[in-house]
Structures are given as C-alpha cells and as structure tokens.
Design a protein around this motif. Sequence first.
Motif, PDB file in Angstrom:
ATOM      1  N   ILE A 188       0.865  -1.180   0.000  1.00 40.49           N
ATOM      2  CA  ILE A 188       0.000   0.000   0.000  1.00 40.49           C
ATOM      3  C   ILE A 188       0.904   1.232   0.000  1.00 40.49           C
ATOM      4  N   TYR A 189       0.957   1.908  -1.145  1.00 39.51           N
ATOM      5  CA  TYR A 189       1.667   3.183  -1.225  1.00 39.51           C
ATOM      6  C   TYR A 189       0.752   4.259  -0.648  1.00 39.51           C
ATOM      7  N   TYR A 190       1.354   5.281  -0.052  1.00 39.94           N
ATOM      8  CA  TYR A 190       0.545   6.382   0.463  1.00 39.94           C
ATOM      9  C   TYR A 190       1.235   7.715   0.209  1.00 39.94           C
ATOM     10  N   ASN A 191       0.406   8.727   0.007  1.00 44.90           N
ATOM     11  CA  ASN A 191       0.884  10.086  -0.178  1.00 44.90           C
ATOM     12  C   ASN A 191       0.901  10.756   1.191  1.00 44.90           C
ATOM     13  N   LYS A 192       2.071  11.033   1.708  1.00 44.49           N
ATOM     14  CA  LYS A 192       2.197  11.587   3.052  1.00 44.49           C
ATOM     15  C   LYS A 192       1.444  12.904   3.203  1.00 44.49           C
ATOM     16  N   ASP A 193       1.505  13.748   2.175  1.00 42.28           N
ATOM     17  CA  ASP A 193       0.835  15.044   2.254  1.00 42.28           C
ATOM     18  C   ASP A 193      -0.682  14.896   2.282  1.00 42.28           C
ATOM     19  N   VAL A 194      -1.218  14.022   1.439  1.00 46.83           N
ATOM     20  CA  VAL A 194      -2.667  13.824   1.394  1.00 46.83           C
ATOM     21  C   VAL A 194      -3.171  13.275   2.722  1.00 46.83           C
ATOM     22  N   LEU A 195      -2.452  12.311   3.272  1.00 47.23           N
ATOM     23  CA  LEU A 195      -2.862  11.747   4.564  1.00 47.23           C
ATOM     24  C   LEU A 195      -2.780  12.798   5.665  1.00 47.23           C
ATOM     25  N   ALA A 196      -1.707  13.558   5.677  1.00 49.08           N
ATOM     26  CA  ALA A 196      -1.521  14.552   6.738  1.00 49.08           C
ATOM     27  C   ALA A 196      -2.614  15.617   6.700  1.00 49.08           C
ATOM     28  N   LYS A 197      -2.979  16.075   5.501  1.00 47.97           N
ATOM     29  CA  LYS A 197      -4.017  17.101   5.374  1.00 47.97           C
ATOM     30  C   LYS A 197      -5.382  16.589   5.822  1.00 47.97           C
ATOM     31  N   ALA A 198      -5.572  15.265   5.752  1.00 50.64           N
ATOM     32  CA  ALA A 198      -6.824  14.675   6.208  1.00 50.64           C
ATOM     33  C   ALA A 198      -6.757  14.243   7.674  1.00 50.64           C
ATOM     34  N   GLY A 199      -5.613  14.497   8.306  1.00 45.45           N
ATOM     35  CA  GLY A 199      -5.456  14.112   9.701  1.00 45.45           C
ATOM     36  C   GLY A 199      -5.311  12.620   9.909  1.00 45.45           C
ATOM     37  N   VAL A 200      -4.733  11.955   8.934  1.00 51.42           N
ATOM     38  CA  VAL A 200      -4.580  10.503   8.987  1.00 51.42           C
ATOM     39  C   VAL A 200      -3.114  10.135   9.168  1.00 51.42           C
ATOM     40  N   GLU A 201      -2.833   9.330  10.172  1.00 57.00           N
ATOM     41  CA  GLU A 201      -1.497   8.762  10.359  1.00 57.00           C
ATOM     42  C   GLU A 201      -1.396   7.464   9.555  1.00 57.00           C
ATOM     43  N   PRO A 202      -0.215   7.143   9.029  1.00 59.36           N
ATOM     44  CA  PRO A 202      -0.084   5.853   8.346  1.00 59.36           C
ATOM     45  C   PRO A 202      -0.564   4.721   9.267  1.00 59.36           C
ATOM     46  N   PRO A 203      -1.541   3.945   8.832  1.00 62.12           N
ATOM     47  CA  PRO A 203      -2.159   2.953   9.711  1.00 62.12           C
ATOM     48  C   PRO A 203      -1.224   1.807  10.087  1.00 62.12           C
ATOM     49  N   LYS A 204      -1.397   1.319  11.298  1.00 63.44           N
ATOM     50  CA  LYS A 204      -0.597   0.197  11.794  1.00 63.44           C
ATOM     51  C   LYS A 204      -1.391  -1.101  11.843  1.00 63.44           C
ATOM     52  N   THR A 205      -2.726  -1.016  11.706  1.00 64.56           N
ATOM     53  CA  THR A 205      -3.566  -2.206  11.686  1.00 64.56           C
ATOM     54  C   THR A 205      -4.528  -2.117  10.512  1.00 64.56           C
ATOM     55  N   TRP A 206      -5.107  -3.255  10.155  1.00 59.57           N
ATOM     56  CA  TRP A 206      -6.059  -3.272   9.049  1.00 59.57           C
ATOM     57  C   TRP A 206      -7.290  -2.446   9.396  1.00 59.57           C
ATOM     58  N   GLY A 207      -7.694  -2.501  10.638  1.00 60.04           N
ATOM     59  CA  GLY A 207      -8.829  -1.696  11.069  1.00 60.04           C
ATOM     60  C   GLY A 207      -8.568  -0.211  10.923  1.00 60.04           C
ATOM     61  N   GLU A 208      -7.369   0.228  11.282  1.00 58.61           N
ATOM     62  CA  GLU A 208      -7.018   1.636  11.118  1.00 58.61           C
ATOM     63  C   GLU A 208      -7.002   2.018   9.637  1.00 58.61           C
ATOM     64  N   PHE A 209      -6.544   1.103   8.797  1.00 54.36           N
ATOM     65  CA  PHE A 209      -6.511   1.390   7.363  1.00 54.36           C
ATOM     66  C   PHE A 209      -7.930   1.579   6.821  1.00 54.36           C
ATOM     67  N   THR A 210      -8.829   0.645   7.127  1.00 53.73           N
ATOM     68  CA  THR A 210     -10.187   0.765   6.598  1.00 53.73           C
ATOM     69  C   THR A 210     -10.906   1.985   7.178  1.00 53.73           C
ATOM     70  N   ALA A 211     -10.631   2.303   8.444  1.00 55.96           N
ATOM     71  CA  ALA A 211     -11.241   3.498   9.044  1.00 55.96           C
ATOM     72  C   ALA A 211     -10.735   4.768   8.374  1.00 55.96           C
ATOM     73  N   SER A 212      -9.477   4.760   7.940  1.00 60.62           N
ATOM     74  CA  SER A 212      -8.920   5.953   7.299  1.00 60.62           C
ATOM     75  C   SER A 212      -9.545   6.228   5.944  1.00 60.62           C
ATOM     76  N   LEU A 213     -10.096   5.200   5.304  1.00 56.46           N
ATOM     77  CA  LEU A 213     -10.738   5.410   4.009  1.00 56.46           C
ATOM     78  C   LEU A 213     -11.950   6.333   4.154  1.00 56.46           C
TER      79      LEU A 213
END
Length: 476
Positions: A188-213
Amino acid sequence: MGFPRTGARRVRRRAVTALLTAGVALLASACVPGTDGSQAYGPGNGPAVAVPDPAKAGKVTLTVWDQEIRGGTNGELEQLNKEFERKYPNVKIKRVARSFNDLKTTLKLAVSGNNPPDVIQANQGYPDMVSFVRAGLLAPLDNYAGIYAWNTRYPNTLLNLNRVSADGTDFGTGRLYGISQTGEYIGIYYNKDVLAKAGVEPPKTWGEFTASLARLKDRGKLPIQFGNLDKYPAIHTFGVLQGQLAATEVRDTVLGRGTGFDTAATKDAAATLADWTKRGYLPKGANGLGYDDAAKKFSAGDGGYLVTGTWLLADLKKGMGDKLGMMVPPPASAGGAPVTTGGQGLAWSITSRSKHPEVAAAYLDFITNRHAADVMTEHGVLPAVPGTAAERVAPDTVDGQMIAGWKRLSAADGLVPYLDYSTPTFFDTITAGLQGVISGKTSPGDFAATLQTDYGAFMKKQRERHAATPAPAEPK
C-alpha cells in the motif's frame, strides 16, 4: 508480476510448502548444487561440466524478450546488459521489451516460430510456463543451476515456483525452467501530504486502514486511486482483501490442494471491493481507467493510497520524492504477522531451440548474481535475494520500507501466490469476474461460483491425468 503477473501450481507427491521467501533466514532452505532437478540436463547432448565461457562462443547475437519497461527495472536491466556486453565484446544483446499484457499475448507465437528468441521472461504457473513446457518450448535448467550454484543462491521456495513436472502436468515441482531477478509483493503506497491534510497517520492495523478510508472521503479526498482497464490490477487488490481473511486457505487452493474458491473469504472479499466502489473509496469508472494513468493521478496527489506492487516504486518515487511512503498491508493487530499477495518476478528462461544456450545461461547468471542484486537496489528495484546494497538503504526511506516489508513477509511466511496461477484459464476468468464485481453487474456469490467452476473443472482434469500416469518405480 517484474510487473503484473499471473500463474498457479498443482503439487503432487512433493508439496511446495512455505511460499516465496527470501533473505538470510530462508537461505538455509536452499538445496545443494545439482541435487534438485530430476537429473535433467540443460540444452545440448549431455551435462555441462564447467561454467560456460561466452568469450569462446564466437560472434553471438543473443535475442532477449522481457517485460521490464518501467523506470527501475528497465534501468537496472539496461545497465546489466551493457556490462555483459563490455565483459563479452563478442556478444550483442538484441532486446525486445514489451508491456506485460503485450508480452503475454505475443510470446507463445514468438517462441514457437521459426526464429525464436534465446531468452524470455515467462510468467509462472499453468497459463504460460506450464503450457510452454508441455509444448516443448523451454529448456530445463537444472544442470546450469548446479554449475552456477543457483540452488544455493535462491531458497528452494523461490526455485519451486519455476519448476514444472517432467510430464508437464504439475506446477511447483520437478525440473527447473527459469530463475527470477526480482522479489515483489503487493503493498500500500501512500501520499504523506494527502494523509496529513486529512489528519490521517499511516495505519498500523487493518482496522485503522479501513477506518482511514472513510476519513479521507469525508475530507474530500479520494481514498484509493485505482485503474482496472488493464484487468490485472483488480487481481492484486482483491488478493490483498482475500488474503486478510484466509491466507492459508487461499494459498492451498492456488497450489491445488485447497477447498476451492466458492468460500466465505472469496465472497466477503468481493463484497468489500463492491462496497468500496459504492462508497466512493475507489474512482468512478475504475474499469475504464488505465493502470499507468491511475499511477500518474496518484503521483499528482489524487488519492491517499495506491494498492499495487513493488515494481512501481521507482516510477512513483521519481514523481513524488519524499511524499511517497509504502507499507505492507497492515495486519489485524499492531505488530502481528503481515500477509499479502506476492512472490517473485517473471522467470527468465532459455528457449529449447536457442542457438546459444550456454551464452544464455551465462546471461541468466549475470543478471541474477550478487552484483546484479546491488544494481537492482540502486535502481529502486527489490531483488529476489537482497544483497549488501540493500543492507545500506536507510530504513526511513521508501526503499527501506519496501525492503523491510519483504523481510517481514519472508520471516512470517506471509506471501500468498498470485491468484491467476490457479488454472490455465484463470486469468481470463477472474479478471472478467472482478470487472463485473466492480461495475456492480456480478454479485459476490456469482463471482465465487464462476471461479469455482473454472477451478473445479481443472482440478478434475488434473486428477484424471494423475490417475492415468503410472507411479515411478520404487528404487531397489
């Protein structure tokens, strides 16, 4: 999958156990040179007893067909080809590079034609490698594996992916018909800037990943960039979802010893993919968006995540720089064992009618040796067996993240084979089915049933073939 791949294996008598691992811990599982290949010789009248010397071959044009058209893999291969020609001035490499889909479409005709290439990249599994072997189009490489010590360079788990039984029936066992340069997995590639602007930290669990969507969507950002016009990308995304639910079950099915595809894991993964589409987590009209176009959109900041293989890292990094991050699909619980689709790049094989088989074997050895592994690393490519250059990569870089993910997956036995390995026709079956799931025209239940029809029919034929093949005589 190199870049996008496909294939499968039916294992008889000797099972292919742990799958697609690399690194120091697994090198212990490699076999002794010359001991694993049904005593098969390379091309020619008998076993080679010395390392071939291309310098003594006279003037040679070595024709090579490959699919390494992307920035990183194209760069490392161009460098290695030039180095090989400098080392052997009498050898000219005539390279034909095509996209994965183009190579898959045209390769069989080229190999069976009047002037076949010497070296090709063959996709593992029943659709390509096994069919080539059954048609007598590839040369067994077991003898070369012994004299070049490929049997100790690679873990047995990697070599087995390039084996086909002597009768051309089973994948994953028998004679060696190729070796691979690269390791690869779906991350899973991620754009650090896009995540940061949305207040999302790179997820550490699958649940965190799906919640970040959902969070990304709420903040007006496209959660996952995705293009499926080329069909194979959906195999990778679906494979990640299915692997999260039943990795061992899926692996056993692809290897021909499982329960099949009409399962809860198949239906639930398909339902998740359909749900992501309905919720707008994937782009509208994804089936009409090209794979490369989706990657360009992601590089330009359109999308928080991109689910695809390690082969794309160098191209993405060129456009995104420090904005790019990468992770293995996060496990169910923090610190848990990771799971994803993956394996190794397409096999490099020697055609059975090559006019220069020993030069071809020397070429295969050259592009996969320790120096080649370091060249790959320098170009942002993941070697199947990382070398010293990989150890020097800073862990906080995206290259370091990729290498660390490979090591974690290897240690956890967390790689699940590409689903289209499963039968000779499975690539077409699953890609059409997934396009239907994404468009909403195919229900998860119908999708699972369609996969099972293809898989079940092939397994029946395999059982019939085995029943008709006499067992080898027991040694006295």
